[in-house]
Design a protein around this motif. Sequence first.
Motif, PDB file in Angstrom:
ATOM      1  N   CYS A  55     135.179 -43.774  -3.723  1.00  0.00           N
ATOM      2  CA  CYS A  55     133.486 -43.569  -3.034  1.00  0.00           C
ATOM      3  C   CYS A  55     132.661 -42.447  -3.534  1.00  0.00           C
ATOM      4  CB  CYS A  55     133.682 -43.285  -1.177  1.00  0.00           C
ATOM      5  SG  CYS A  55     132.459 -43.058  -0.663  1.00  0.00           S
ATOM      6  N   GLY A  56     133.906 -41.017  -3.735  1.00  0.00           N
ATOM      7  CA  GLY A  56     133.078 -40.491  -4.057  1.00  0.00           C
ATOM      8  C   GLY A  56     132.164 -40.331  -5.683  1.00  0.00           C
ATOM      9  N   PHE A  57     132.898 -40.802  -6.195  1.00  0.00           N
ATOM     10  CA  PHE A  57     132.564 -41.431  -7.288  1.00  0.00           C
ATOM     11  C   PHE A  57     131.119 -42.251  -7.647  1.00  0.00           C
ATOM     12  CE2 PHE A  57     132.600 -43.621 -11.822  1.00  0.00           C
ATOM     13  CZ  PHE A  57     132.875 -43.123 -12.505  1.00  0.00           C
ATOM     14  N   ILE A  58     131.702 -43.115  -6.945  1.00  0.00           N
ATOM     15  CA  ILE A  58     130.395 -44.498  -6.771  1.00  0.00           C
ATOM     16  C   ILE A  58     129.186 -43.705  -6.183  1.00  0.00           C
ATOM     17  CG2 ILE A  58     129.394 -46.207  -5.606  1.00  0.00           C
ATOM     18  CD1 ILE A  58     132.600 -47.654  -5.617  1.00  0.00           C
ATOM     19  N   VAL A  59     129.201 -42.725  -5.168  1.00  0.00           N
ATOM     20  CA  VAL A  59     128.011 -42.436  -4.682  1.00  0.00           C
ATOM     21  C   VAL A  59     127.235 -41.641  -5.535  1.00  0.00           C
ATOM     22  CG1 VAL A  59     126.935 -40.549  -2.856  1.00  0.00           C
ATOM     23  CG2 VAL A  59     128.583 -42.110  -2.282  1.00  0.00           C
ATOM     24  N   GLY A  60     127.861 -40.674  -6.779  1.00  0.00           N
ATOM     25  CA  GLY A  60     127.622 -39.419  -7.455  1.00  0.00           C
ATOM     26  C   GLY A  60     126.721 -40.316  -8.149  1.00  0.00           C
ATOM     27  N   ILE A  61     127.280 -41.549  -8.801  1.00  0.00           N
ATOM     28  CA  ILE A  61     126.760 -42.268  -9.299  1.00  0.00           C
ATOM     29  C   ILE A  61     125.790 -43.111  -9.497  1.00  0.00           C
ATOM     30  CG2 ILE A  61     127.132 -44.444 -11.633  1.00  0.00           C
ATOM     31  CD1 ILE A  61     128.265 -41.939 -12.654  1.00  0.00           C
ATOM     32  N   LEU A  62     125.545 -43.489  -8.377  1.00  0.00           N
ATOM     33  CA  LEU A  62     124.499 -44.448  -7.700  1.00  0.00           C
ATOM     34  C   LEU A  62     122.796 -42.966  -7.624  1.00  0.00           C
ATOM     35  CD1 LEU A  62     125.793 -47.258  -5.675  1.00  0.00           C
ATOM     36  CD2 LEU A  62     124.411 -47.070  -7.649  1.00  0.00           C
ATOM     37  N   SER A  63     123.770 -41.910  -6.559  1.00  0.00           N
ATOM     38  CA  SER A  63     121.896 -41.322  -6.305  1.00  0.00           C
ATOM     39  C   SER A  63     121.915 -40.152  -8.463  1.00  0.00           C
ATOM     40  CB  SER A  63     123.416 -39.636  -5.957  1.00  0.00           C
ATOM     41  OG  SER A  63     122.165 -38.480  -5.405  1.00  0.00           O
ATOM     42  N   PHE A  64     122.569 -40.074  -9.225  1.00  0.00           N
ATOM     43  CA  PHE A  64     121.850 -39.188  -9.898  1.00  0.00           C
ATOM     44  C   PHE A  64     121.330 -40.565 -10.290  1.00  0.00           C
ATOM     45  CE2 PHE A  64     122.569 -39.358 -14.782  1.00  0.00           C
ATOM     46  CZ  PHE A  64     122.160 -38.058 -15.144  1.00  0.00           C
ATOM     47  N   THR A  65     121.605 -42.439 -11.200  1.00  0.00           N
ATOM     48  CA  THR A  65     120.784 -42.455 -11.234  1.00  0.00           C
ATOM     49  C   THR A  65     119.094 -42.599 -10.762  1.00  0.00           C
ATOM     50  OG1 THR A  65     122.303 -44.147 -12.272  1.00  0.00           O
ATOM     51  CG2 THR A  65     120.618 -45.311 -12.106  1.00  0.00           C
ATOM     52  N   ALA A  66     119.561 -42.632  -9.034  1.00  0.00           N
ATOM     53  CA  ALA A  66     118.380 -42.721  -8.154  1.00  0.00           C
ATOM     54  C   ALA A  66     117.762 -41.598  -8.248  1.00  0.00           C
ATOM     55  CB  ALA A  66     118.559 -42.989  -7.064  1.00  0.00           C
ATOM     56  N   ASP A  67     117.942 -40.375  -9.144  1.00  0.00           N
ATOM     57  CA  ASP A  67     116.952 -38.989  -9.015  1.00  0.00           C
ATOM     58  C   ASP A  67     116.847 -39.148 -10.607  1.00  0.00           C
ATOM     59  OD1 ASP A  67     117.085 -37.308  -6.712  1.00  0.00           O
ATOM     60  OD2 ASP A  67     119.452 -37.314  -7.336  1.00  0.00           O
TER      61      ASP A  67
END
Length: 536
Positions: free
Chosen positions: A481-493
Amino acid sequence: MAGKFLNLFSPFVRITPEIKQPDREISFKDKLIYTLVVLVLYIIMSNTPLYGLPNTEQGVDYYFWLRTILASQRGTLTEMGIGPIVTAGLIMQLLQGSKMINVNMADPSDRALFTGAQKVIAVFLTIFQIVAYLAGGAFGNIGTAEGELSIPLAIAIFLQLMSAGILIMMMDEILQKGYGLGSGVSLFIASGVAGQIFWNALSPTGMSGDGSDGLMRGIILAFFQVLFTDKEIPGPGPNTTDPENPLLGHRLFGTRDDNLFRIRDLWIREAGAPGLLGLILTIVIFGIVIYVETMRVEIPLTYAGYKGYRGKYPMKLLYVSNIPVILAQALYANFLFFGQLIWKKAEGSSWETFGKLIGSFEQASAQSGGASHMTPTGGLIYFLTPPQGLSALITKIRDYGDNETTEQLWEIIAHPIIYLFLFITICVFFGKIWVEVSGLAPRDIAGQIINSKMQIPGFRRSEKVIEKILKRYIPTLTILCGFIVGILSFTADFLGCLSSGTGLLLSVGIVQNYAETISKEAASEQYPGMRGLLGN
Protein backbone atom coordinates in the motif's frame (compact mmCIF):
# COMPACT_ATOMS: atom_id res chain seq x y z
CA MET A 1 -5.05 1.64 32.90
CA ALA A 2 -3.49 4.55 31.05
CA GLY A 3 -0.03 5.72 32.04
CA LYS A 4 1.05 8.86 33.82
CA PHE A 5 1.44 10.78 30.56
CA LEU A 6 -2.26 10.57 29.70
CA ASN A 7 -3.29 11.25 33.30
CA LEU A 8 -1.60 14.65 33.02
CA PHE A 9 -4.30 15.65 30.56
CA SER A 10 -7.23 14.64 32.80
CA PRO A 11 -7.87 18.16 34.21
CA PHE A 12 -7.86 19.65 30.71
CA VAL A 13 -10.07 16.90 29.28
CA ARG A 14 -12.81 17.81 31.79
CA ILE A 15 -13.01 21.42 30.58
CA THR A 16 -12.53 20.74 26.86
CA PRO A 17 -15.75 20.98 24.80
CA GLU A 18 -17.04 17.53 23.93
CA ILE A 19 -19.74 16.04 21.74
CA LYS A 20 -21.66 13.41 23.70
CA GLN A 21 -22.20 9.95 22.32
CA PRO A 22 -25.68 9.59 20.75
CA ASP A 23 -28.18 8.18 23.24
CA ARG A 24 -30.10 6.45 20.48
CA GLU A 25 -29.40 4.68 17.22
CA ILE A 26 -28.90 7.30 14.49
CA SER A 27 -30.70 6.32 11.33
CA PHE A 28 -28.89 6.17 8.02
CA LYS A 29 -30.92 9.11 6.68
CA ASP A 30 -30.05 11.28 9.70
CA LYS A 31 -26.36 10.42 9.31
CA LEU A 32 -26.44 11.66 5.73
CA ILE A 33 -28.10 14.90 6.87
CA TYR A 34 -25.52 15.47 9.64
CA THR A 35 -22.68 14.83 7.19
CA LEU A 36 -24.11 17.26 4.62
CA VAL A 37 -24.67 19.98 7.24
CA VAL A 38 -21.07 19.66 8.50
CA LEU A 39 -19.72 19.88 4.94
CA VAL A 40 -21.83 22.94 4.07
CA LEU A 41 -20.79 24.65 7.30
CA TYR A 42 -17.12 24.06 6.52
CA ILE A 43 -17.54 25.44 2.99
CA ILE A 44 -19.21 28.56 4.44
CA MET A 45 -16.30 29.00 6.85
CA SER A 46 -13.86 28.57 3.95
CA ASN A 47 -15.48 31.54 2.21
CA THR A 48 -15.88 33.78 5.27
CA PRO A 49 -13.01 36.32 5.42
CA LEU A 50 -11.35 37.12 8.72
CA TYR A 51 -12.78 40.29 10.23
CA GLY A 52 -10.25 43.10 10.47
CA LEU A 53 -7.73 41.59 8.09
CA PRO A 54 -6.37 44.64 6.24
CA ASN A 55 -5.06 42.91 3.11
CA THR A 56 -4.55 39.21 2.30
CA GLU A 57 -1.66 40.16 -0.01
CA GLN A 58 0.44 41.36 2.93
CA GLY A 59 2.84 39.10 4.77
CA VAL A 60 4.00 35.60 3.86
CA ASP A 61 1.71 32.69 2.96
CA TYR A 62 3.39 29.92 4.94
CA TYR A 63 0.71 27.40 3.91
CA PHE A 64 0.93 28.15 0.18
CA TRP A 65 2.09 24.60 -0.66
CA LEU A 66 -0.21 22.97 1.89
CA ARG A 67 -3.64 24.47 1.23
CA THR A 68 -5.10 21.41 -0.46
CA ILE A 69 -3.83 18.85 2.05
CA LEU A 70 -4.82 20.99 5.06
CA ALA A 71 -8.19 21.95 3.53
CA SER A 72 -7.49 25.63 4.26
CA GLN A 73 -8.21 28.91 2.50
CA ARG A 74 -6.05 32.03 2.71
CA GLY A 75 -7.56 34.88 4.72
CA THR A 76 -10.65 32.96 5.88
CA LEU A 77 -11.84 31.26 9.06
CA THR A 78 -10.24 28.05 7.79
CA GLU A 79 -6.79 29.66 7.52
CA MET A 80 -5.28 26.95 9.76
CA GLY A 81 -7.41 24.18 8.23
CA ILE A 82 -7.21 20.72 9.77
CA GLY A 83 -3.50 21.07 10.57
CA PRO A 84 -3.76 21.01 14.41
CA ILE A 85 -6.18 18.05 14.39
CA VAL A 86 -3.99 15.93 12.12
CA THR A 87 -0.79 16.92 13.94
CA ALA A 88 -2.31 15.95 17.30
CA GLY A 89 -3.33 12.59 15.81
CA LEU A 90 0.18 12.17 14.41
CA ILE A 91 1.76 12.79 17.84
CA MET A 92 -0.55 10.37 19.66
CA GLN A 93 -0.16 7.66 17.03
CA LEU A 94 3.64 7.94 17.20
CA LEU A 95 3.60 7.74 21.00
CA GLN A 96 1.24 4.76 20.94
CA GLY A 97 3.02 2.98 18.09
CA SER A 98 6.45 3.40 19.68
CA LYS A 99 5.08 2.04 23.02
CA MET A 100 6.08 5.25 24.79
CA ILE A 101 2.57 5.25 26.21
CA ASN A 102 0.55 2.12 26.98
CA VAL A 103 -3.16 2.35 26.31
CA ASN A 104 -5.61 -0.51 26.39
CA MET A 105 -7.99 0.39 23.58
CA ALA A 106 -10.38 -2.32 24.76
CA ASP A 107 -10.84 -0.42 28.05
CA PRO A 108 -13.51 2.33 27.58
CA SER A 109 -11.89 4.62 30.18
CA ASP A 110 -8.43 4.33 28.57
CA ARG A 111 -9.87 4.88 25.13
CA ALA A 112 -11.82 7.95 26.30
CA LEU A 113 -8.74 9.41 27.99
CA PHE A 114 -6.64 8.77 24.86
CA THR A 115 -9.20 10.55 22.67
CA GLY A 116 -9.55 13.39 25.17
CA ALA A 117 -5.77 13.87 25.41
CA GLN A 118 -5.57 14.01 21.62
CA LYS A 119 -8.21 16.74 21.57
CA VAL A 120 -6.40 18.74 24.28
CA ILE A 121 -3.15 18.52 22.32
CA ALA A 122 -5.04 19.74 19.23
CA VAL A 123 -6.26 22.80 21.18
CA PHE A 124 -2.74 23.56 22.44
CA LEU A 125 -1.34 23.16 18.92
CA THR A 126 -4.03 25.47 17.54
CA ILE A 127 -3.00 28.20 20.00
CA PHE A 128 0.71 27.63 19.39
CA GLN A 129 0.47 27.59 15.60
CA ILE A 130 -1.73 30.70 15.45
CA VAL A 131 0.73 32.61 17.66
CA ALA A 132 3.69 31.43 15.55
CA TYR A 133 1.75 32.22 12.36
CA LEU A 134 1.01 35.80 13.42
CA ALA A 135 4.45 36.39 14.97
CA GLY A 136 6.09 35.13 11.76
CA GLY A 137 4.39 37.89 9.76
CA ALA A 138 1.80 35.79 7.95
CA PHE A 139 -0.45 38.88 7.70
CA GLY A 140 2.29 41.46 7.92
CA ASN A 141 4.49 42.65 10.75
CA ILE A 142 2.75 43.43 14.03
CA GLY A 143 3.36 46.98 15.23
CA THR A 144 2.08 50.52 15.41
CA ALA A 145 3.63 51.90 12.21
CA GLU A 146 1.54 52.63 9.15
CA GLY A 147 0.87 49.51 7.08
CA GLU A 148 1.62 47.14 9.97
CA LEU A 149 -0.88 44.89 11.70
CA SER A 150 -1.98 46.57 14.91
CA ILE A 151 -1.99 44.64 18.19
CA PRO A 152 -5.81 44.86 18.65
CA LEU A 153 -6.33 43.49 15.11
CA ALA A 154 -3.81 40.71 15.77
CA ILE A 155 -5.73 39.75 18.93
CA ALA A 156 -9.04 39.83 17.00
CA ILE A 157 -7.60 37.56 14.29
CA PHE A 158 -6.21 35.21 16.95
CA LEU A 159 -9.62 34.90 18.63
CA GLN A 160 -11.35 34.24 15.29
CA LEU A 161 -8.87 31.55 14.26
CA MET A 162 -8.99 30.00 17.74
CA SER A 163 -12.80 29.83 17.72
CA ALA A 164 -12.81 28.46 14.17
CA GLY A 165 -10.23 25.81 15.10
CA ILE A 166 -12.34 24.56 18.03
CA LEU A 167 -15.45 24.56 15.85
CA ILE A 168 -13.65 22.47 13.21
CA MET A 169 -12.67 19.96 15.93
CA MET A 170 -16.30 19.77 17.07
CA MET A 171 -17.51 19.17 13.52
CA ASP A 172 -14.98 16.37 13.09
CA GLU A 173 -16.06 14.87 16.41
CA ILE A 174 -19.73 14.97 15.39
CA LEU A 175 -18.96 12.60 12.54
CA GLN A 176 -16.49 10.49 14.54
CA LYS A 177 -19.01 9.96 17.39
CA GLY A 178 -21.49 8.36 14.98
CA TYR A 179 -23.86 11.21 14.19
CA GLY A 180 -22.57 11.30 10.64
CA LEU A 181 -20.54 9.22 8.23
CA GLY A 182 -16.79 8.87 8.05
CA SER A 183 -14.37 11.47 9.33
CA GLY A 184 -14.50 15.26 9.18
CA VAL A 185 -10.81 15.42 8.26
CA SER A 186 -11.33 13.18 5.22
CA LEU A 187 -14.52 15.01 4.21
CA PHE A 188 -12.85 18.44 4.29
CA ILE A 189 -9.83 17.24 2.29
CA ALA A 190 -12.03 15.67 -0.38
CA SER A 191 -14.11 18.84 -0.77
CA GLY A 192 -10.95 20.96 -1.09
CA VAL A 193 -9.42 18.69 -3.73
CA ALA A 194 -12.69 18.56 -5.67
CA GLY A 195 -12.84 22.37 -5.63
CA GLN A 196 -9.26 22.65 -6.86
CA ILE A 197 -9.83 20.19 -9.71
CA PHE A 198 -13.01 22.02 -10.74
CA TRP A 199 -11.20 25.38 -10.66
CA ASN A 200 -8.19 24.16 -12.68
CA ALA A 201 -10.48 22.55 -15.26
CA LEU A 202 -13.16 25.22 -15.71
CA SER A 203 -11.89 28.51 -14.27
CA PRO A 204 -12.65 31.44 -16.63
CA THR A 205 -9.99 33.63 -14.99
CA GLY A 206 -7.37 34.83 -17.46
CA MET A 207 -3.71 34.00 -16.81
CA SER A 208 -1.33 36.94 -16.55
CA GLY A 209 2.23 37.58 -15.47
CA ASP A 210 5.66 36.45 -16.62
CA GLY A 211 5.59 33.35 -18.79
CA SER A 212 1.79 33.11 -18.94
CA ASP A 213 0.02 32.37 -22.22
CA GLY A 214 -2.86 34.83 -21.71
CA LEU A 215 -5.49 32.08 -21.89
CA MET A 216 -8.11 31.17 -19.31
CA ARG A 217 -6.78 29.25 -16.35
CA GLY A 218 -9.20 26.33 -16.74
CA ILE A 219 -7.59 23.90 -19.17
CA ILE A 220 -10.90 22.78 -20.70
CA LEU A 221 -11.95 26.37 -21.41
CA ALA A 222 -8.42 27.23 -22.61
CA PHE A 223 -8.55 24.31 -25.07
CA PHE A 224 -11.79 25.54 -26.64
CA GLN A 225 -10.50 29.10 -26.56
CA VAL A 226 -7.53 28.05 -28.72
CA LEU A 227 -9.63 25.74 -30.88
CA PHE A 228 -12.25 28.33 -31.89
CA THR A 229 -10.21 31.54 -32.06
CA ASP A 230 -7.63 32.64 -34.62
CA LYS A 231 -6.01 35.25 -32.43
CA GLU A 232 -2.25 34.81 -32.11
CA ILE A 233 -1.31 33.99 -28.54
CA PRO A 234 2.02 35.55 -27.57
CA GLY A 235 4.62 33.41 -25.86
CA PRO A 236 7.65 34.33 -23.78
CA GLY A 237 10.11 32.72 -26.17
CA PRO A 238 11.11 33.95 -29.64
CA ASN A 239 9.32 32.59 -32.68
CA THR A 240 11.34 30.09 -34.62
CA THR A 241 10.87 27.83 -37.62
CA ASP A 242 14.02 25.78 -37.15
CA PRO A 243 13.01 22.22 -38.18
CA GLU A 244 16.02 20.78 -36.34
CA ASN A 245 14.73 22.00 -33.00
CA PRO A 246 13.06 18.91 -31.44
CA LEU A 247 11.16 21.10 -28.96
CA LEU A 248 9.86 23.45 -31.66
CA GLY A 249 6.40 24.74 -30.92
CA HIS A 250 6.58 24.45 -27.15
CA ARG A 251 6.05 27.80 -25.51
CA LEU A 252 8.95 27.16 -23.17
CA PHE A 253 11.38 27.00 -26.10
CA GLY A 254 9.73 29.06 -28.84
CA THR A 255 6.39 29.28 -30.67
CA ARG A 256 4.81 29.18 -34.09
CA ASP A 257 1.53 30.78 -35.05
CA ASP A 258 -0.44 27.91 -36.62
CA ASN A 259 -3.22 26.17 -34.68
CA LEU A 260 -1.33 22.89 -34.41
CA PHE A 261 1.45 24.44 -32.40
CA ARG A 262 -0.97 26.57 -30.39
CA ILE A 263 -2.69 23.38 -29.21
CA ARG A 264 0.67 21.75 -28.56
CA ASP A 265 1.43 24.60 -26.18
CA LEU A 266 -1.51 23.50 -24.02
CA TRP A 267 0.01 20.13 -23.13
CA ILE A 268 2.42 21.72 -20.67
CA ARG A 269 1.79 25.35 -19.68
CA GLU A 270 4.01 27.73 -17.78
CA ALA A 271 3.25 30.02 -14.81
CA GLY A 272 1.59 27.23 -12.85
CA ALA A 273 -1.33 26.90 -15.26
CA PRO A 274 -2.88 23.42 -15.68
CA GLY A 275 -2.23 21.69 -19.00
CA LEU A 276 -3.81 18.98 -21.13
CA LEU A 277 -1.27 16.45 -19.84
CA GLY A 278 -2.40 17.18 -16.29
CA LEU A 279 -6.09 16.83 -17.24
CA ILE A 280 -5.56 13.46 -18.93
CA LEU A 281 -3.30 12.23 -16.14
CA THR A 282 -5.89 13.22 -13.52
CA ILE A 283 -8.47 11.03 -15.25
CA VAL A 284 -5.96 8.17 -15.60
CA ILE A 285 -4.91 8.38 -11.92
CA PHE A 286 -8.58 8.33 -10.90
CA GLY A 287 -9.09 5.18 -12.93
CA ILE A 288 -5.95 3.46 -11.62
CA VAL A 289 -6.75 4.20 -7.97
CA ILE A 290 -10.35 3.04 -8.34
CA TYR A 291 -9.11 -0.17 -10.00
CA VAL A 292 -6.46 -0.77 -7.34
CA GLU A 293 -9.03 -0.09 -4.60
CA THR A 294 -11.13 -2.97 -5.95
CA MET A 295 -8.22 -5.44 -5.78
CA ARG A 296 -8.35 -7.49 -2.61
CA VAL A 297 -7.38 -10.71 -0.91
CA GLU A 298 -10.41 -12.68 0.28
CA ILE A 299 -10.24 -15.07 3.24
CA PRO A 300 -12.98 -17.76 3.02
CA LEU A 301 -15.21 -18.01 6.11
CA THR A 302 -17.93 -20.34 7.33
CA TYR A 303 -20.55 -19.67 9.98
CA ALA A 304 -19.94 -21.79 13.08
CA GLY A 305 -23.61 -22.00 14.01
CA TYR A 306 -25.09 -23.09 10.69
CA LYS A 307 -23.63 -25.53 8.22
CA GLY A 308 -23.53 -24.50 4.61
CA TYR A 309 -23.42 -20.74 5.27
CA ARG A 310 -20.25 -19.32 3.72
CA GLY A 311 -18.76 -15.89 3.38
CA LYS A 312 -15.49 -14.05 2.72
CA TYR A 313 -13.43 -11.53 4.63
CA PRO A 314 -11.99 -9.06 2.06
CA MET A 315 -8.67 -7.26 2.62
CA LYS A 316 -7.97 -4.49 0.13
CA LEU A 317 -4.64 -4.16 -1.65
CA LEU A 318 -4.56 -0.58 -0.34
CA TYR A 319 -5.06 -2.05 3.12
CA VAL A 320 -4.33 1.04 5.23
CA SER A 321 -6.28 3.36 2.91
CA ASN A 322 -5.51 7.10 3.11
CA ILE A 323 -4.97 7.85 6.82
CA PRO A 324 -1.19 7.07 6.83
CA VAL A 325 -0.80 9.37 3.82
CA ILE A 326 -2.56 12.13 5.75
CA LEU A 327 -0.21 11.55 8.69
CA ALA A 328 2.81 11.62 6.39
CA GLN A 329 1.63 14.92 4.91
CA ALA A 330 1.02 16.28 8.42
CA LEU A 331 4.64 15.52 9.27
CA TYR A 332 5.82 17.28 6.11
CA ALA A 333 3.45 20.22 6.73
CA ASN A 334 4.94 20.85 10.16
CA PHE A 335 8.49 20.55 8.82
CA LEU A 336 7.69 23.04 6.08
CA PHE A 337 5.83 25.49 8.33
CA PHE A 338 8.42 25.67 11.09
CA GLY A 339 11.27 25.41 8.58
CA GLN A 340 10.05 28.62 6.91
CA LEU A 341 9.82 30.37 10.27
CA ILE A 342 13.34 29.25 11.23
CA TRP A 343 14.79 30.30 7.87
CA LYS A 344 13.14 33.72 8.02
CA LYS A 345 14.62 34.37 11.47
CA ALA A 346 18.01 32.74 10.72
CA GLU A 347 18.68 34.36 7.34
CA GLY A 348 21.58 36.77 7.62
CA SER A 349 22.31 35.82 11.24
CA SER A 350 24.85 33.55 12.90
CA TRP A 351 22.25 30.76 12.76
CA GLU A 352 22.04 30.80 8.96
CA THR A 353 24.16 27.66 8.53
CA PHE A 354 21.88 25.73 10.89
CA GLY A 355 18.84 27.08 9.03
CA LYS A 356 20.23 25.86 5.71
CA LEU A 357 20.54 22.31 7.04
CA ILE A 358 16.82 22.30 7.86
CA GLY A 359 15.83 24.11 4.69
CA SER A 360 16.68 27.17 2.64
CA PHE A 361 14.04 29.16 0.78
CA GLU A 362 13.71 31.90 -1.75
CA GLN A 363 10.96 34.48 -1.72
CA ALA A 364 8.47 34.28 -4.59
CA SER A 365 5.24 36.03 -5.46
CA ALA A 366 2.06 34.00 -5.80
CA GLN A 367 0.82 33.68 -9.38
CA SER A 368 -2.68 34.79 -8.41
CA GLY A 369 -1.46 38.08 -6.98
CA GLY A 370 -1.86 36.97 -3.39
CA ALA A 371 0.69 37.11 -0.58
CA SER A 372 4.28 36.18 -1.29
CA HIS A 373 5.38 32.67 -0.47
CA MET A 374 8.62 30.78 0.03
CA THR A 375 9.92 28.08 -2.31
CA PRO A 376 12.27 25.41 -0.85
CA THR A 377 15.67 25.44 -2.55
CA GLY A 378 17.84 23.29 -0.28
CA GLY A 379 18.19 21.36 2.95
CA LEU A 380 16.10 18.49 4.29
CA ILE A 381 12.80 20.22 3.55
CA TYR A 382 13.70 20.56 -0.14
CA PHE A 383 13.93 16.77 -0.44
CA LEU A 384 10.61 16.37 1.37
CA THR A 385 8.94 18.66 -1.16
CA PRO A 386 7.24 16.98 -4.14
CA PRO A 387 8.42 17.97 -7.64
CA GLN A 388 6.55 21.00 -8.93
CA GLY A 389 5.57 19.43 -12.24
CA LEU A 390 7.16 18.68 -15.57
CA SER A 391 6.80 22.33 -16.59
CA ALA A 392 9.06 23.46 -13.74
CA LEU A 393 11.64 20.81 -14.69
CA ILE A 394 11.65 21.88 -18.35
CA THR A 395 11.98 25.52 -17.28
CA LYS A 396 14.97 24.65 -15.09
CA ILE A 397 16.65 22.74 -17.94
CA ARG A 398 15.98 25.64 -20.30
CA ASP A 399 17.48 28.12 -17.83
CA TYR A 400 20.63 26.02 -17.52
CA GLY A 401 20.85 25.64 -21.30
CA ASP A 402 24.02 23.95 -22.53
CA ASN A 403 25.98 25.02 -19.46
CA GLU A 404 24.71 22.52 -16.91
CA THR A 405 27.22 21.72 -14.21
CA THR A 406 27.51 18.38 -12.46
CA GLU A 407 25.93 19.96 -9.39
CA GLN A 408 22.94 21.24 -11.39
CA LEU A 409 22.39 17.88 -13.10
CA TRP A 410 22.58 16.17 -9.71
CA GLU A 411 19.96 18.58 -8.38
CA ILE A 412 17.60 17.81 -11.26
CA ILE A 413 17.98 14.03 -10.91
CA ALA A 414 18.43 13.64 -7.15
CA HIS A 415 15.45 15.65 -5.92
CA PRO A 416 12.70 13.47 -7.49
CA ILE A 417 14.48 10.20 -6.59
CA ILE A 418 15.17 11.12 -2.95
CA TYR A 419 11.66 12.53 -2.49
CA LEU A 420 10.12 9.33 -3.86
CA PHE A 421 12.23 7.13 -1.58
CA LEU A 422 11.49 9.22 1.52
CA PHE A 423 7.77 9.44 0.78
CA ILE A 424 7.40 5.69 0.28
CA THR A 425 9.40 5.00 3.47
CA ILE A 426 7.29 7.41 5.54
CA CYS A 427 4.01 5.99 4.15
CA VAL A 428 5.07 2.41 4.98
CA PHE A 429 6.21 3.49 8.46
CA PHE A 430 2.93 5.22 9.29
CA GLY A 431 1.00 2.39 7.68
CA LYS A 432 2.54 -0.11 10.09
CA ILE A 433 1.80 2.15 13.06
CA TRP A 434 -1.78 2.73 11.91
CA VAL A 435 -2.38 -1.01 11.56
CA GLU A 436 -1.39 -1.48 15.19
CA VAL A 437 -3.44 1.33 16.74
CA SER A 438 -6.57 1.39 14.59
CA GLY A 439 -7.88 -2.15 14.95
CA LEU A 440 -6.46 -3.45 11.64
CA ALA A 441 -3.75 -5.70 13.11
CA PRO A 442 -4.07 -9.48 12.63
CA ARG A 443 -5.07 -10.02 16.29
CA ASP A 444 -7.86 -7.40 15.99
CA ILE A 445 -9.25 -8.86 12.77
CA ALA A 446 -9.07 -12.35 14.24
CA GLY A 447 -11.09 -11.13 17.22
CA GLN A 448 -13.73 -9.62 14.91
CA ILE A 449 -14.07 -12.90 13.01
CA ILE A 450 -14.42 -14.92 16.20
CA ASN A 451 -16.92 -12.45 17.71
CA SER A 452 -19.07 -12.66 14.57
CA LYS A 453 -19.19 -16.47 15.07
CA MET A 454 -17.27 -17.16 11.87
CA GLN A 455 -14.25 -19.37 11.26
CA ILE A 456 -11.82 -20.27 8.47
CA PRO A 457 -12.78 -23.66 6.99
CA GLY A 458 -10.22 -26.38 7.65
CA PHE A 459 -8.79 -24.67 10.75
CA ARG A 460 -9.71 -24.69 14.42
CA ARG A 461 -11.98 -21.89 15.59
CA SER A 462 -9.20 -20.22 17.53
CA GLU A 463 -8.20 -16.57 17.60
CA LYS A 464 -4.49 -17.50 17.63
CA VAL A 465 -4.86 -19.74 14.58
CA ILE A 466 -6.72 -17.09 12.57
CA GLU A 467 -4.21 -14.44 13.63
CA LYS A 468 -1.35 -16.60 12.35
CA ILE A 469 -3.06 -16.98 8.97
CA LEU A 470 -3.74 -13.25 8.69
CA LYS A 471 -0.08 -12.48 9.41
CA ARG A 472 0.75 -14.02 6.04
CA TYR A 473 -1.14 -11.21 4.28
CA ILE A 474 -1.50 -8.03 6.36
CA PRO A 475 2.21 -7.01 6.70
CA THR A 476 2.74 -7.53 2.97
CA LEU A 477 -0.40 -5.57 2.08
CA THR A 478 0.74 -2.71 4.33
CA ILE A 479 4.09 -2.43 2.55
CA LEU A 480 2.50 -2.72 -0.91
CA CYS A 481 0.00 0.00 0.00
CA GLY A 482 2.77 2.44 0.95
CA PHE A 483 4.72 1.63 -2.21
CA ILE A 484 1.74 2.00 -4.58
CA VAL A 485 0.53 5.22 -2.98
CA GLY A 486 4.05 6.69 -3.15
CA ILE A 487 4.48 5.85 -6.84
CA LEU A 488 1.06 7.21 -7.84
CA SER A 489 1.48 10.38 -5.80
CA PHE A 490 4.93 11.03 -7.28
CA THR A 491 3.68 10.47 -10.83
CA ALA A 492 0.76 12.84 -10.35
CA ASP A 493 2.99 15.58 -8.88
CA PHE A 494 5.76 15.15 -11.42
CA LEU A 495 3.52 15.28 -14.49
CA GLY A 496 1.29 18.07 -13.14
CA CYS A 497 -2.21 16.81 -12.28
CA LEU A 498 -5.05 19.27 -11.67
CA SER A 499 -4.44 18.82 -7.94
CA SER A 500 -1.48 17.71 -5.85
CA GLY A 501 -0.62 14.04 -6.24
CA THR A 502 -1.27 13.22 -2.60
CA GLY A 503 -4.48 15.27 -2.59
CA LEU A 504 -5.73 13.44 -5.66
CA LEU A 505 -5.00 10.03 -4.14
CA LEU A 506 -6.62 11.03 -0.87
CA SER A 507 -9.77 12.31 -2.56
CA VAL A 508 -10.24 9.12 -4.60
CA GLY A 509 -9.63 6.96 -1.54
CA ILE A 510 -11.96 9.10 0.58
CA VAL A 511 -14.78 8.93 -1.98
CA GLN A 512 -14.24 5.16 -2.26
CA ASN A 513 -14.32 4.79 1.54
CA TYR A 514 -17.48 6.85 1.76
CA ALA A 515 -19.12 4.64 -0.85
CA GLU A 516 -18.20 1.55 1.19
CA THR A 517 -19.30 3.20 4.45
CA ILE A 518 -22.66 4.15 2.97
CA SER A 519 -23.21 0.62 1.64
CA LYS A 520 -22.25 -0.90 5.03
CA GLU A 521 -24.54 1.48 6.92
CA ALA A 522 -27.41 0.70 4.59
CA ALA A 523 -26.80 -3.06 4.95
CA SER A 524 -26.50 -2.77 8.75
CA GLU A 525 -29.79 -0.90 8.98
CA GLN A 526 -31.54 -3.49 6.82
CA TYR A 527 -29.84 -6.55 8.43
CA PRO A 528 -28.90 -5.69 12.06
CA GLY A 529 -27.42 -9.17 12.61
CA MET A 530 -24.58 -8.35 10.20
CA ARG A 531 -23.25 -5.39 12.24
CA GLY A 532 -20.42 -7.38 13.84
CA LEU A 533 -19.10 -8.77 10.56
CA LEU A 534 -19.37 -5.35 8.85
CA GLY A 535 -17.43 -3.67 11.64
CA ASN A 536 -20.32 -1.40 12.64
